[in-house]
Design an enzyme around this catalytic site. Structure first.
Site, PDB file in Angstrom:
ATOM      1  CD1 TRP A 100      59.715  44.349   4.096  1.00 47.12           C
ATOM      2  CD2 TRP A 100      58.892  46.372   3.611  1.00 47.12           C
ATOM      3  NE1 TRP A 100      58.873  44.235   3.015  1.00 47.12           N
ATOM      4  CE2 TRP A 100      58.358  45.440   2.700  1.00 47.12           C
ATOM      5  CE3 TRP A 100      58.511  47.723   3.499  1.00 47.12           C
ATOM      6  CZ2 TRP A 100      57.468  45.814   1.686  1.00 47.12           C
ATOM      7  CZ3 TRP A 100      57.624  48.091   2.493  1.00 47.12           C
ATOM      8  CH2 TRP A 100      57.117  47.134   1.603  1.00 47.12           C
ATOM      9  CG  ASP A 167      57.748  45.614  10.310  1.00 49.14           C
ATOM     10  OD1 ASP A 167      56.697  44.945  10.369  1.00 49.14           O
ATOM     11  OD2 ASP A 167      58.215  46.071   9.245  1.00 49.14           O
ATOM     12  CE  LYS A 191      53.339  41.858   3.311  1.00 50.26           C
ATOM     13  NZ  LYS A 191      54.327  42.708   3.973  1.00 50.26           N
TER      14      LYS A 191
HETATM   15  C1  LIG Z   1      54.908  44.158   3.699  1.00 50.76           C
HETATM   16  C2  LIG Z   1      55.761  44.633   4.768  1.00 50.76           C
HETATM   17  C3  LIG Z   1      55.777  45.998   5.148  1.00 50.76           C
HETATM   18  C4  LIG Z   1      54.967  47.054   4.431  1.00 50.76           C
HETATM   19  O1  LIG Z   1      53.642  46.946   4.758  1.00 50.76           O
HETATM   20  P1  LIG Z   1      52.576  48.001   4.215  1.00 50.76           P
HETATM   21  O2  LIG Z   1      51.369  47.629   5.023  1.00 50.76           O
HETATM   22  O3  LIG Z   1      52.430  47.766   2.761  1.00 50.76           O
HETATM   23  O4  LIG Z   1      53.059  49.371   4.515  1.00 50.76           O
HETATM   24  C5  LIG Z   1      56.584  46.369   6.194  1.00 50.76           C
HETATM   25  N1  LIG Z   1      57.343  45.484   6.848  1.00 50.76           N
HETATM   26  C6  LIG Z   1      57.360  44.165   6.519  1.00 50.76           C
HETATM   27  C7  LIG Z   1      58.228  43.222   7.266  1.00 50.76           C
HETATM   28  C8  LIG Z   1      56.569  43.721   5.461  1.00 50.76           C
HETATM   29  O5  LIG Z   1      56.580  42.424   5.122  1.00 50.76           O
END
Ligand SMILES: *Cc1c(COP(=O)(O)O)cnc(C)c1O
Length: 357
Positions: A100, A167, A191
Site C-alpha cells: 500500500w 494512511d 477495515k
Molecule cells: C486496504 C488498504 C488500502 C486500499 O484500500 P482501498 O479502499 O481498497 O483503496 C490502502 N491502504 C491500506 C493500509 C489498506 O489496508
C-alpha cells in the site's frame, strides 16, 4: 445462520448492532417510510446522519476544529492520489512499509518528485524501518500506520519535522491518536469503521491550497470541504453504516476502551503463536500489528499448512488465509472481532498441535 469466526482482512467483520440498524434503515429510514438508499441526500434526515457522523469522528479521535472531516468515494487508493494532488509541490518522502505504501508513492512519483526515505522491502516488509532521518525540505512525509498484508504497525504518533500524512486504513480508531501531529489522516472505511465504498479524510484545512498545479475539481479536497462531503452524491449507505459503527464504538467506551480489548486479543493470539511448536509469527516482534496477525507453519511443519487450513475452516474459522503475496495465515482481529473468536482460533491451534504430537 451458520456460526463463523470472521477474520477476513477487509471488507471485514462489523458490529452486529451496526448491521441490525442498517437492516432496519433499509426498510424505514428514521420513520420516513423510505429506505435509506432511496431517500435524497439533500433531506434534513440525511443531513442529520452526516452531522452525527462528523461529530462522532471529532469526539472519538478528539479532532481539533481546524481539521475538516470528509467522507468520499474512491477508497484509500484514490486517497493516494488526493495526497499527491493536494500536497506535492517540490518533493515528498514516503516510508515504504508495504504494497500500500508503494502504491501511494507511485501516485506521487507520477506527479512530481517523490521517493522512499526508508524501506523494509528487502525482507518482504516484515518490520518497520527505524533510525532514518526525515529531510526538512519535504512538502510532506507519508506513512502507512498499519501494514495490513504483513502484520506490522507503527504503534505511536511519530515526531515529524514536515507535515505528516498517514494512511490509517487498517488501524484507524483502534487506539487514541494525537491528530495534531498529522497534516492529514485518511483511509478506506472497510477495515475498521464500516463497509467498503467510503473513505475518510481528516485534514488540516490551512495546509491546503499551497500547490500551483491545476487540481481537477473532484480531486481537490477543497471542493469536498466546500460541499461538506456532498459536492457530488455521497455513498449514503456506506456512510450510514459507518455512523452506526461509530455509535457502537462510542457506546462501548471509545478508543481507549477498544485499545485495551485490542491489546488483550493480540496478546492472546501472539502468545499462542509463540507457544505452539507448529506455528511461528512472521513480523518483527516489536512491530507486531494489533489488527492483522500474520503467521506461518514453523520450520519442519510446512507440509501441514493445507491441513491446518482445512481443520480451522471446519471449526468455523473464516478468512485466515494469508495475503497471496506472503502466504501462510493472517487473522484480522479488528475492533469488531470479539475476543471469543480469538479464543476459538487459539483453541483450534492447540487442538491441531495435540493431533500432531
Ligand atoms: C486496504 C488498504 C488500502 C486500499 O484500500 P482501498 O479502499 O481498497 O483503496 C490502502 N491502504 C491500506 C493500509 C489498506 O489496508
Amino acid at each position: 445462520m451458520k456460526q463463523v469466526h470472521n477474520f477476513t482482512a477487509g471488507p471485514c467483520i462489523l458490529p452486529q448492532q451496526a448491521i441490525d440498524n442498517a437492516i432496519e434503515a433499509l426498510k424505514d429510514f428514521k420513520g420516513t417510510g423510505i429506505p435509506v438508499i432511496s431517500i435524497s441526500h439533500r433531506t434534513k434526515e440525511w443531513e442529520s446522519v452526516m452531522d452525527e457522523c462528523r461529530s462522532l469522528w471529532r469526539e472519538l479521535l478528539n479532532i481539533p476544529e481546524d481539521y475538516e472531516i470528509l467522507f468520499l468515494g474512491g477508497g484509500a487508493s484514490m486517497g493516494f492520489l488526493y495526497v499527491a494532488m493536494n500536497f506535492l509541490e517540490g518533493k515528498a518522502g514516503y516510508l515504504e512499509t508495504g504494497v500500500w505504501a508503494k502504491k501511494a508513492l507511485k501516485e506521487a512519483k507520477g506527479l512530481g518528485n517523490a521517493y522512499a526515505v526508508a524501506s523494509s522491502a528487502e525482507t518482504v516488509f516484515n518490520y518497520i524501518p527505524k533510525g532514518y532521518e526525515i529531510p526538512s525540505d519535504l512538502d510532506y512525509f507519508h506513512i502507512t500506520t498499519n501494514n495490513t498484508i504483513y502484520g506490522t504497525e507503527i504503534h505511536e504518533d511519530i515526531d515529524c519535522p514536515v507535515p505528516l500524512i498517514a494512511d490509517m486504513s487498517s488501524d484507524i480508531l483502534s487506539r487514541p491518536v494525537d491528530v495534531t501531529k498529522y497534516a492529514m489522516i485518511y483511509g478506506g472505511a472497510q477495515k475498521n469503521v464500516g463497509p467498503a465504498g467510503v473513505a475518510f479524510f481528516i485534514v488540516k484545512k490551512d495546509l491546503l491550497g499551497k500547490v500551483s498545479r491545476y487540481i481537477p475539481t473532484m480531486l481537490d479536497l477543497r471542493s469536498h470541504i466546500d460541499g461538506q462531503s456532498m459536492y457530488n452524491t455521497p455513498p449514503v449507505f456506506s456512510i450510514f453504516v459507518m455512523n452506526e459503527t461509530l455509535k457502537w464504538l462510542k457506546g462501548i467506551g471509545g478508543v481507549e476502551a477498544i485499545q485495551k480489548v485490542n491489546k488483550e486479543k493480540a496478546e492472546l493470539l501472539y502468545g499462542e503463536i509463540d507457544r505452539n511448536t507448529l506455528f511461528r509469527g512472521t513480523a518483527a516482534v516489536e512491530d507486531r500489528s494489533l489488527m492483522n496477525v500474520c503467521f506461518v507453519m514453523a520450520e519442519g511443519y510446512e507440509n501441514l499448512q493445507d491441513e491446518f487450513m482445512a481443520f480451522a475452516k471446519a471449526k468455523g474459522m473464516a478468512g485466515i488465509k494469508g495475503h497471496r503475496s506472503v502466504g501462510g495465515f493472517r487473522a484480522s482481529i479488528y475492533n469488531a472481532c470479539p475476543i471469543e473468536s480469538v479464543q476459538a482460533l487459539v483453541d483450534c491451534m492447540k487442538e491441531f498441535e495435540e493431533l500432531h504430537k
